[in-house]
Design a protein around this motif. Structure first.
Motif, mmCIF file in Angstrom:
data_model
loop_
_atom_site.group_PDB
_atom_site.id
_atom_site.type_symbol
_atom_site.label_atom_id
_atom_site.label_comp_id
_atom_site.label_asym_id
_atom_site.label_seq_id
_atom_site.Cartn_x
_atom_site.Cartn_y
_atom_site.Cartn_z
ATOM 1 N N ILE A 51 170.759 71.331 31.151
ATOM 2 C CA ILE A 51 170.422 69.984 31.622
ATOM 3 C C ILE A 51 170.610 69.880 33.133
ATOM 4 O O ILE A 51 169.922 69.105 33.794
ATOM 5 C CB ILE A 51 171.193 68.880 30.855
ATOM 6 C CG1 ILE A 51 170.586 67.488 31.124
ATOM 7 C CG2 ILE A 51 172.670 68.887 31.192
ATOM 8 C CD1 ILE A 51 169.200 67.276 30.604
ATOM 9 N N GLU A 55 167.712 68.343 35.428
ATOM 10 C CA GLU A 55 167.874 67.211 36.349
ATOM 11 C C GLU A 55 167.470 67.603 37.776
ATOM 12 O O GLU A 55 166.820 66.823 38.475
ATOM 13 C CB GLU A 55 169.312 66.687 36.330
ATOM 14 C CG GLU A 55 169.724 66.020 35.025
ATOM 15 C CD GLU A 55 169.135 64.626 34.807
ATOM 16 O OE1 GLU A 55 168.118 64.254 35.441
ATOM 17 O OE2 GLU A 55 169.699 63.894 33.981
ATOM 18 N N THR A 85 168.622 59.892 39.224
ATOM 19 C CA THR A 85 168.623 61.309 38.850
ATOM 20 C C THR A 85 169.515 62.115 39.790
ATOM 21 O O THR A 85 170.218 63.039 39.353
ATOM 22 C CB THR A 85 167.182 61.863 38.808
ATOM 23 O OG1 THR A 85 166.416 61.068 37.899
ATOM 24 C CG2 THR A 85 167.146 63.301 38.345
ATOM 25 N N HIS A 88 172.836 61.665 38.534
ATOM 26 C CA HIS A 88 173.014 62.459 37.313
ATOM 27 C C HIS A 88 173.375 63.901 37.661
ATOM 28 O O HIS A 88 174.237 64.504 37.013
ATOM 29 C CB HIS A 88 171.746 62.426 36.442
ATOM 30 C CG HIS A 88 171.372 61.047 36.000
ATOM 31 N ND1 HIS A 88 170.157 60.767 35.418
ATOM 32 C CD2 HIS A 88 172.047 59.869 36.050
ATOM 33 C CE1 HIS A 88 170.104 59.472 35.131
ATOM 34 N NE2 HIS A 88 171.239 58.916 35.509
ATOM 35 N N GLU A 143 162.262 61.246 29.312
ATOM 36 C CA GLU A 143 163.420 60.386 29.015
ATOM 37 C C GLU A 143 163.949 60.648 27.607
ATOM 38 O O GLU A 143 165.155 60.717 27.400
ATOM 39 C CB GLU A 143 163.059 58.902 29.170
ATOM 40 C CG GLU A 143 162.813 58.467 30.592
ATOM 41 C CD GLU A 143 163.929 58.845 31.548
ATOM 42 O OE1 GLU A 143 165.112 58.606 31.236
ATOM 43 O OE2 GLU A 143 163.619 59.406 32.609
ATOM 44 N N GLU A 146 165.925 63.771 27.554
ATOM 45 C CA GLU A 146 167.224 63.578 28.192
ATOM 46 C C GLU A 146 168.163 62.755 27.312
ATOM 47 O O GLU A 146 169.360 63.045 27.224
ATOM 48 C CB GLU A 146 167.053 62.894 29.548
ATOM 49 C CG GLU A 146 166.418 63.794 30.580
ATOM 50 C CD GLU A 146 166.281 63.108 31.916
ATOM 51 O OE1 GLU A 146 166.874 63.600 32.887
ATOM 52 O OE2 GLU A 146 165.587 62.067 31.984
ATOM 53 N N THR A 149 169.504 65.043 24.731
ATOM 54 C CA THR A 149 170.434 66.012 25.310
ATOM 55 C C THR A 149 171.776 65.373 25.658
ATOM 56 O O THR A 149 172.828 65.914 25.313
ATOM 57 C CB THR A 149 169.819 66.665 26.563
ATOM 58 O OG1 THR A 149 168.604 67.324 26.180
ATOM 59 C CG2 THR A 149 170.767 67.678 27.181
ATOM 60 N N TYR A 150 171.745 64.236 26.332
ATOM 61 C CA TYR A 150 173.010 63.586 26.716
ATOM 62 C C TYR A 150 173.771 63.061 25.503
ATOM 63 O O TYR A 150 175.006 63.069 25.486
ATOM 64 C CB TYR A 150 172.770 62.490 27.758
ATOM 65 C CG TYR A 150 172.568 63.064 29.137
ATOM 66 C CD1 TYR A 150 173.615 63.676 29.818
ATOM 67 C CD2 TYR A 150 171.325 63.028 29.748
ATOM 68 C CE1 TYR A 150 173.428 64.236 31.075
ATOM 69 C CE2 TYR A 150 171.133 63.580 31.007
ATOM 70 C CZ TYR A 150 172.191 64.182 31.667
ATOM 71 O OH TYR A 150 172.011 64.738 32.908
ATOM 72 N N GLU A 176 169.465 56.487 31.153
ATOM 73 C CA GLU A 176 168.217 57.078 30.641
ATOM 74 C C GLU A 176 167.553 56.129 29.641
ATOM 75 O O GLU A 176 166.331 55.961 29.648
ATOM 76 C CB GLU A 176 168.477 58.438 29.984
ATOM 77 C CG GLU A 176 169.101 59.502 30.875
ATOM 78 C CD GLU A 176 168.220 60.012 32.009
ATOM 79 O OE1 GLU A 176 167.137 59.455 32.264
ATOM 80 O OE2 GLU A 176 168.636 60.983 32.660
#
Length: 196
Positions: A51, A55, A85, A88, A143, A146, A149-150, A176
């Motif tokens: 990730i 990013e 971002t 992030h 999005e 992400e 993933t997060y 996100e």
């Protein structure tokens, strides 16, 4: 006296014939690579590298999307997300530091594919509402990746008791989700209708 019928020869169906010719399907497990993750901590660290690359790639790709957008609300949404971002990226670097590792990016094939698709959409659409609708579609796919993933990283961090990382992931996850909602609003406020 009744005549006995000769036994009927049955021919194999095309499906059976092709199955007989094709090699047997493998039921064996895929062997792990030499440096494969051995536990959740390893998987967490590999996902973090993935990730982080994603990013950083977005920081480079988003300005092109913004440049090709024509709708003012869309341009503003992308511009704001570029700034987010960058934050992030910083949060991920803080997470690497918290777990005692050097920040390291590992190419994310999924994000590369999404970014390539975004470039294609821009090339394959006329400037204006149609291209804007395509940019929103591409951005929302990013999005959603992400968000997934997060969400996963936050779950890993919780189990691993990585409190700093958990906070960073949940903060980013919230941003996100808000970005995704904003893109939906921009699309719904007549932008998609203009593209008809």
């Amino acid at each position: 006296m009744e005549k006995k019928k000769a036994p009927v020869k049955r021919t194999a169906s095309a499906k059976t014939k092709s199955a007989a010719k094709s090699p047997a399907r493998s039921t064996s497990k895929t062997p792990a690579k030499k440096d494969a993750a051995k536990d959740l901590k390893d998987l967490f660290e590999e996902s973090l590298k993935d990730i982080y690359w994603a990013e950083k790639a977005l920081v480079k790709a988003l300005p092109t999307m913004m440049k090709n957008a024509t709708d003012k609300k869309l341009k503003t949404a992308i511009e704001n997300h570029i700034a987010e971002t960058k934050v992030h990226v910083q949060r991920l670097e803080d997470c690497f530091k918290a777990i005692g590792k050097k920040a390291q990016a590992k190419k994310c094939d999924a994000m590369q594919g999404l970014l390539d698709e975004g470039k294609s959409i821009v090339k394959e659409t006329k400037p204006g509402a149609v291209r804007d609708a395509g940019i929103i579609a591409a951005a929302q796919k990013v999005e959603h990746y992400e968000i997934a993933t997060y969400g996963t990283l936050a779950a890993f961090a919780k189990v691993l008791k990585e409190k700093k990382c958990l906070k960073n992931f949940t903060d980013t996850l919230g941003e996100e989700k808000k970005c995704d909602e904003l893109l939906t609003k921009v699309a719904d406020t007549a932008l998609n209708s203009k593209a008809v």
